[in-house]
Write an enzyme that holds these catalytic residues in place. Structure first.
Site, mmCIF file in Angstrom:
data_model
loop_
_atom_site.group_PDB
_atom_site.id
_atom_site.type_symbol
_atom_site.label_atom_id
_atom_site.label_comp_id
_atom_site.label_asym_id
_atom_site.label_seq_id
_atom_site.Cartn_x
_atom_site.Cartn_y
_atom_site.Cartn_z
ATOM 1 N N LYS A 193 -32.179 -6.456 -19.072
ATOM 2 C CA LYS A 193 -31.408 -7.670 -19.114
ATOM 3 C C LYS A 193 -29.878 -7.133 -19.296
ATOM 4 O O LYS A 193 -28.782 -7.820 -18.918
ATOM 5 C CB LYS A 193 -31.584 -8.281 -20.391
ATOM 6 N N GLY A 237 -37.207 -11.015 -17.748
ATOM 7 C CA GLY A 237 -37.584 -9.751 -17.154
ATOM 8 C C GLY A 237 -37.140 -8.739 -18.559
ATOM 9 O O GLY A 237 -36.423 -8.801 -19.570
ATOM 10 N N ARG A 251 -63.906 -5.668 -23.602
ATOM 11 C CA ARG A 251 -63.488 -6.112 -25.208
ATOM 12 C C ARG A 251 -62.865 -4.909 -25.727
ATOM 13 O O ARG A 251 -62.007 -5.375 -26.826
ATOM 14 C CB ARG A 251 -64.540 -6.606 -25.876
ATOM 15 N N ARG A 259 -46.266 -9.446 -22.494
ATOM 16 C CA ARG A 259 -46.617 -8.739 -21.307
ATOM 17 C C ARG A 259 -46.413 -7.359 -21.608
ATOM 18 O O ARG A 259 -47.416 -6.448 -21.498
ATOM 19 C CB ARG A 259 -45.839 -8.931 -20.086
ATOM 20 N N SER A 300 -46.147 -21.498 -16.877
ATOM 21 C CA SER A 300 -45.379 -21.601 -15.617
ATOM 22 C C SER A 300 -46.192 -22.195 -14.386
ATOM 23 O O SER A 300 -47.456 -22.137 -14.580
ATOM 24 C CB SER A 300 -44.902 -20.183 -15.565
ATOM 25 N N ASP A 342 -43.263 -24.735 -17.883
ATOM 26 C CA ASP A 342 -42.097 -23.940 -17.915
ATOM 27 C C ASP A 342 -41.371 -23.682 -16.551
ATOM 28 O O ASP A 342 -42.335 -23.542 -15.649
ATOM 29 C CB ASP A 342 -42.550 -22.316 -18.333
ATOM 30 N N HIS A 343 -40.343 -23.997 -16.256
ATOM 31 C CA HIS A 343 -39.578 -23.944 -14.979
ATOM 32 C C HIS A 343 -40.518 -24.697 -13.817
ATOM 33 O O HIS A 343 -40.690 -24.256 -12.722
ATOM 34 C CB HIS A 343 -39.499 -22.643 -14.509
ATOM 35 N N ASP A 367 -41.528 -14.124 -23.064
ATOM 36 C CA ASP A 367 -42.775 -13.823 -22.146
ATOM 37 C C ASP A 367 -42.878 -12.228 -21.781
ATOM 38 O O ASP A 367 -43.864 -11.744 -22.378
ATOM 39 C CB ASP A 367 -42.702 -14.278 -20.886
ATOM 40 N N ASN A 388 -37.357 -18.844 -25.571
ATOM 41 C CA ASN A 388 -38.418 -18.367 -24.483
ATOM 42 C C ASN A 388 -38.924 -17.023 -24.770
ATOM 43 O O ASN A 388 -37.744 -16.126 -24.544
ATOM 44 C CB ASN A 388 -38.194 -18.745 -23.087
#
Ligand code: G3H
Ligand code: 13P
Ligand code: ZN
Length: 313
Positions: free
Chosen positions: A189, A186, A286, A265, A50, A87-88, A261, A259
């Site tokens: 929805k 998000g 790590r 996350r 994005s 993206d977008h 995302d 899509n």
């Protein structure tokens, strides 16, 4: 294997009745987790960046990390077709920068403009992109927000109109089209039962046979992943995504790109929260970014199986 455009991948996906997962990337661990999944699943891949990701990680870093991952995939003996996609993209300028900077596909999202203006802006990007061998995704309609769900006429106004979709594709020359049928970006929805307008998807399909459609806002927000976040101090109660069986259904109905995302996350954040909670004295990055990368790999593998692109590399 060099980057590929979406054209050939979508033709195969359309014929085969499956969709290709398009995953947003922002850092090394996300990129590595996604590629590990694609290698294990032998799946084609769309990596998308994005404008926010370009700013955060810097375009050049992301490109080099993706190139390094492609070399690793090649060295592992699995040849994975990879599309590098913007993206977008907001306007012609950012699309041009990405085309000139080595992307094999761009999205021009002029969906906030009236139809004819959206067509004009998209057409301009298509002409430049095609002259450089790059494919173009465009968008028509508006992705719903939870608050838009309250009344039916508001929904109707935001969903993609099938006749307009046909006119848009014919006049703009875009290679694929993102449509609005009830998904949204998000973690929140749907307020009540999740519902997508599959009848509308079918009507668009009927007017645009063999044309690849794209579903944005398609994370499933799986409860097992949100539970981990919430258990270790997160606060995303009541979140709700697109059920996995609807994703599978869309993939069989002419949707060639899906899509994701938000699910990445949530998976990543859950593991970082868990590591912090369980071992507050630890400060080696790590130790928390490693499990986060593993969680990305697992969620992406799950998506590839649901969309049907596993084994299609
Ligand atoms: O469509 C939105 C994607 O989730 C990318 O989000 O603009 O915050 O990078 P972003
Ligand atoms: P989600 O927020 O559902 O993951 O959608 C991501 C997306 O559409 C990126 O363009
Ligand atoms: Zn999107």
């Amino acid at each position: 294997m060099p980057l590929v455009t979406s054209k050939e991948l979508f033709q195969k996906a359309y014929k085969g009745g499956y969709a290709i997962g398009a995953f947003n990337v922002n850092n090394m661990e996300i990129i590595q987790g996604i590629f590990e999944a694609a290698i294990e699943e032998k799946s084609p891949l769309i990596i998308q960046v994005s404008s926010g990701a370009r700013k955060y990680a810097r375009h050049e870093y992301l490109i080099h990390l993706i190139q390094a991952s492609m070399e690793m995939a090649e060295a592992s003996g699995v040849s994975i077709p990879v599309v590098l996609h913007l993206d977008h993209g907001d306007d012609f300028d950012i699309c041009k920068k990405c085309i000139d900077g080595g992307f094999s596909s761009v999205m021009i999202d002029a969906s906030k403009h009236p139809l004819q203006e959206n067509i004009r802006i998209t057409r301009e990007v298509v002409e430049y992109a095609h002259s450089k061998g790059v494919t173009v995704e465009a968008e028509l309609g508006k992705l719903a927000g939870v608050e838009d769900e309250v009344n039916v006429s508001a929904k109707d106004a935001t969903y993609t109109d099938p006749q307009e979709a046909k006119e848009f594709v014919d006049k703009s020359g875009c290679d694929s089209l993102a449509i609005a049928i009830g998904t949204s970006h998000g973690a929140y929805k749907f307020k009540g039962e999740p519902k997508l307008a599959f009848d509308r998807l079918q009507q668009i399909q009927d007017l645009l046979p063999n044309f690849p459609l794209v579903l944005h806002g398609a994370s499933s927000v799986p409860q097992d992943l949100t539970d981990i976040c919430n258990k270790y101090g997160g606060a995303i109660p009541g979140s709700r995504g697109v059920p996995e069986e609807m994703i599978a259904q869309a993939a069989k109905t002419g949707v060639c790109k899906i899509n994701v995302d938000t699910d990445l996350r949530i998976a990543l954040t859950g593991q970082i929260r868990k590591a912090f909670f369980e071992n507050p004295a630890e400060f080696d990055p790590r130790k928390y970014l490693g499990p986060a990368r593993d969680a990305i790999r697992e969620v992406v593998k799950r998506k590839m199986r649901i969309m049907g692109c596993s084994g299609k590399a």
